[in-house]
Design a protein around this motif. Sequence first.
Motif, PDB file in Angstrom:
ATOM      1  N   ALA A 210      16.982  -9.988  -0.035  1.00  0.00           N
ATOM      2  CA  ALA A 210      17.582 -10.376  -1.320  1.00  0.00           C
ATOM      3  C   ALA A 210      18.996 -10.912  -1.160  1.00  0.00           C
ATOM      4  N   ALA A 211      19.782 -10.290  -0.301  1.00  0.00           N
ATOM      5  CA  ALA A 211      21.175 -10.725  -0.140  1.00  0.00           C
ATOM      6  C   ALA A 211      21.233 -12.133   0.454  1.00  0.00           C
ATOM      7  N   GLY A 212      20.386 -12.406   1.427  1.00  0.00           N
ATOM      8  CA  GLY A 212      20.366 -13.735   2.028  1.00  0.00           C
ATOM      9  C   GLY A 212      19.960 -14.801   1.030  1.00  0.00           C
ATOM     10  N   ARG A 213      18.941 -14.513   0.220  1.00  0.00           N
ATOM     11  CA  ARG A 213      18.524 -15.478  -0.805  1.00  0.00           C
ATOM     12  C   ARG A 213      19.636 -15.695  -1.815  1.00  0.00           C
ATOM     13  N   ALA A 214      20.313 -14.637  -2.186  1.00  0.00           N
ATOM     14  CA  ALA A 214      21.388 -14.752  -3.183  1.00  0.00           C
ATOM     15  C   ALA A 214      22.520 -15.633  -2.672  1.00  0.00           C
ATOM     16  N   ARG A 215      22.830 -15.523  -1.385  1.00  0.00           N
ATOM     17  CA  ARG A 215      23.907 -16.366  -0.841  1.00  0.00           C
ATOM     18  C   ARG A 215      23.549 -17.840  -0.941  1.00  0.00           C
ATOM     19  N   TRP A 216      22.310 -18.182  -0.608  1.00  0.00           N
ATOM     20  CA  TRP A 216      21.919 -19.596  -0.717  1.00  0.00           C
ATOM     21  C   TRP A 216      21.917 -20.055  -2.170  1.00  0.00           C
ATOM     22  N   ARG A 217      21.457 -19.223  -3.086  1.00  0.00           N
ATOM     23  CA  ARG A 217      21.417 -19.634  -4.498  1.00  0.00           C
ATOM     24  C   ARG A 217      22.808 -19.760  -5.091  1.00  0.00           C
ATOM     25  N   GLU A 218      23.720 -18.903  -4.645  1.00  0.00           N
ATOM     26  CA  GLU A 218      25.107 -19.042  -5.106  1.00  0.00           C
ATOM     27  C   GLU A 218      25.703 -20.359  -4.630  1.00  0.00           C
ATOM     28  N   ARG A 219      25.321 -20.760  -3.446  1.00  0.00           N
ATOM     29  CA  ARG A 219      25.856 -21.996  -2.881  1.00  0.00           C
ATOM     30  C   ARG A 219      25.170 -23.232  -3.454  1.00  0.00           C
ATOM     31  N   LEU A 220      23.848 -23.173  -3.651  1.00  0.00           N
ATOM     32  CA  LEU A 220      23.063 -24.371  -3.947  1.00  0.00           C
ATOM     33  C   LEU A 220      22.475 -24.410  -5.347  1.00  0.00           C
ATOM     34  N   GLY A 221      22.473 -23.289  -6.055  1.00  0.00           N
ATOM     35  CA  GLY A 221      21.798 -23.237  -7.341  1.00  0.00           C
ATOM     36  C   GLY A 221      20.292 -23.197  -7.139  1.00  0.00           C
ATOM     37  N   ARG A 222      19.567 -23.787  -8.097  1.00  0.00           N
ATOM     38  CA  ARG A 222      18.106 -23.895  -7.962  1.00  0.00           C
ATOM     39  C   ARG A 222      17.796 -25.204  -7.240  1.00  0.00           C
ATOM     40  N   TYR A 223      16.850 -25.139  -6.303  1.00  0.00           N
ATOM     41  CA  TYR A 223      16.665 -26.338  -5.478  1.00  0.00           C
ATOM     42  C   TYR A 223      15.232 -26.516  -5.005  1.00  0.00           C
ATOM     43  N   VAL A 224      14.916 -27.801  -4.803  1.00  0.00           N
ATOM     44  CA  VAL A 224      13.722 -28.235  -4.078  1.00  0.00           C
ATOM     45  C   VAL A 224      14.158 -28.425  -2.634  1.00  0.00           C
ATOM     46  N   LEU A 225      13.440 -27.829  -1.707  1.00  0.00           N
ATOM     47  CA  LEU A 225      13.831 -27.881  -0.302  1.00  0.00           C
ATOM     48  C   LEU A 225      12.905 -28.798   0.487  1.00  0.00           C
ATOM     49  N   ALA A 226      13.504 -29.613   1.353  1.00  0.00           N
ATOM     50  CA  ALA A 226      12.764 -30.381   2.354  1.00  0.00           C
ATOM     51  C   ALA A 226      13.340 -30.040   3.714  1.00  0.00           C
ATOM     52  N   VAL A 227      12.492 -29.859   4.708  1.00  0.00           N
ATOM     53  CA  VAL A 227      12.921 -29.494   6.060  1.00  0.00           C
ATOM     54  C   VAL A 227      12.470 -30.585   7.026  1.00  0.00           C
ATOM     55  N   GLY A 228      13.404 -31.055   7.851  1.00  0.00           N
ATOM     56  CA  GLY A 228      13.056 -32.084   8.826  1.00  0.00           C
ATOM     57  C   GLY A 228      14.025 -33.242   8.853  1.00  0.00           C
ATOM     58  N   GLY A 229      15.014 -33.213   7.983  1.00  0.00           N
ATOM     59  CA  GLY A 229      16.014 -34.265   8.000  1.00  0.00           C
ATOM     60  C   GLY A 229      15.577 -35.503   7.239  1.00  0.00           C
TER      61      GLY A 229
ATOM     62  N   VAL B 271      14.605 -20.930   3.029  1.00  0.00           N
ATOM     63  CA  VAL B 271      13.249 -21.262   2.596  1.00  0.00           C
ATOM     64  C   VAL B 271      12.816 -20.352   1.447  1.00  0.00           C
ATOM     65  N   ALA B 272      13.027 -19.053   1.609  1.00  0.00           N
ATOM     66  CA  ALA B 272      12.561 -18.099   0.609  1.00  0.00           C
ATOM     67  C   ALA B 272      13.254 -18.256  -0.739  1.00  0.00           C
ATOM     68  N   ALA B 273      14.480 -18.799  -0.734  1.00  0.00           N
ATOM     69  CA  ALA B 273      15.229 -18.966  -1.982  1.00  0.00           C
ATOM     70  C   ALA B 273      14.871 -20.249  -2.725  1.00  0.00           C
ATOM     71  N   ALA B 274      14.083 -21.113  -2.122  1.00  0.00           N
ATOM     72  CA  ALA B 274      13.741 -22.395  -2.761  1.00  0.00           C
ATOM     73  C   ALA B 274      12.767 -22.197  -3.911  1.00  0.00           C
ATOM     74  N   GLU B 275      12.877 -23.069  -4.897  1.00  0.00           N
ATOM     75  CA  GLU B 275      11.900 -23.080  -5.981  1.00  0.00           C
ATOM     76  C   GLU B 275      10.551 -23.604  -5.492  1.00  0.00           C
ATOM     77  N   VAL B 276      10.606 -24.557  -4.587  1.00  0.00           N
ATOM     78  CA  VAL B 276       9.396 -25.191  -4.067  1.00  0.00           C
ATOM     79  C   VAL B 276       9.774 -25.916  -2.784  1.00  0.00           C
ATOM     80  N   LEU B 277       8.862 -25.983  -1.831  1.00  0.00           N
ATOM     81  CA  LEU B 277       9.078 -26.781  -0.628  1.00  0.00           C
ATOM     82  C   LEU B 277       8.349 -28.106  -0.785  1.00  0.00           C
ATOM     83  N   ALA B 278       9.092 -29.199  -0.636  1.00  0.00           N
ATOM     84  CA  ALA B 278       8.508 -30.542  -0.669  1.00  0.00           C
ATOM     85  C   ALA B 278       8.248 -30.990   0.758  1.00  0.00           C
ATOM     86  N   PHE B 279       7.029 -31.481   1.003  1.00  0.00           N
ATOM     87  CA  PHE B 279       6.628 -31.866   2.355  1.00  0.00           C
ATOM     88  C   PHE B 279       5.910 -33.222   2.288  1.00  0.00           C
TER      89      PHE B 279
END
Length: 385
Positions: free
Chosen positions: A177-196, A266-274
């Motif tokens: 929970a703490a790790g997810r909270a740190r990302w959400r504090e930094r990024l808000g709600r987000y769609v995540l893409a991984v791979g550059g 990854v766990a804090a994302a609303e959805v992963l876009a691939f």
Amino acid sequence: MKIALLTYSTKPRGGVVHTLALAEALARAGEDVTVWSLGRGGDAAFFRPVDPAVTVRLVPFPDVPGEGVGDRILRSIAVLGDAFARRAERYDVVHAQDCISANAVPDCVRTVHHLDTFTTPALAACHDRAVARPRALVCVSAAVAAEVERGWGRTPVVIPNGVDAARFAAAAGADGAAGRARWRERLGRYVLAVGGIEPRKGTLDLVEAMALLRRERPDLALVIAGGETLFDHRDYRAHVEERAAALGVVPVVLGPVPHADLPALVAAAEVLAFPSTKEGFGLAAMEALAAGVPLVTRDLPVLREVFGGAAAFAADPPGLAAKLLAAAGNVDPVRRAAGRALAARHTWDAAAAAHLRFYAGGAALSRTTSRVGIVSISDAVLPPS
């Protein structure tokens, strides 16, 4: 059995992640495993700690100012090949995990994660040799194996990737929970893409989709993680940035994320876009499923094969936008359960066991003129469901 696994980089690209995880699983099975790679730009270690049971051999590969992509790849092949030829060890199995290492040590087994398209004759020839010359081939999906058979008349063994499902599931639980909270504090709600940001990852289509999505959900940011690559995608990135600015989309580009921090991101994302246009398996997408994060992928045969009912599929930016909108913040419990179960079945220990059965079959140990038969995914790696 003494096994050498060869990769081309120490950075967290999919093939490198695969190499390290497979090496560690083979070592847990009692094998003597060495991982060889190039230490690019002065790298003295991989992007994450490696189990001490695995021997690591990094070959120094200093940067050359002004060197082009083609010359850098050809130098990579020469440097790795020369170092491996001068090795003191003898191996029962030499298993290359990419085009560079398969060219560097052509008398090898090779895993074809995906097939590339090159426009220069030298690189196209390297790509062809890396499929045509190895003793035997492994693919991580049947779809890529079919591409290999159509193009080269060779039939690889299919052994899907594993995934460190427990690590990503833990990031989605109470302890994460703490790790997810740190990302959400930094990024808000987000769609995540991984791979550059690169053509193969479909970034331009994702930007187009986000522009449509944000008409309904202006609170959702686009976050892009990862992206270390040998290739020069500066022109493509510039095009993506220009198009994003025109559409009012402002991607948050994180670059490579530390290994320890990635599961929480990854766990804090609303959805992963691939939205990749070409994949061999989709390891980052499988990690998202392990974390219980909704997954939207491009509608490709390989991704249908790997993810089935655990993902939502779309063919174009409007479709991506619609599926991302439907998934963001609206977890389907049936699909989430299916995704977590799918990820849990893809273990690296099972993948290692399938590799050992393949090695024991002899094709990896001595050159043969016969084809290597395809092994079904269920028989090769997955335990009964």
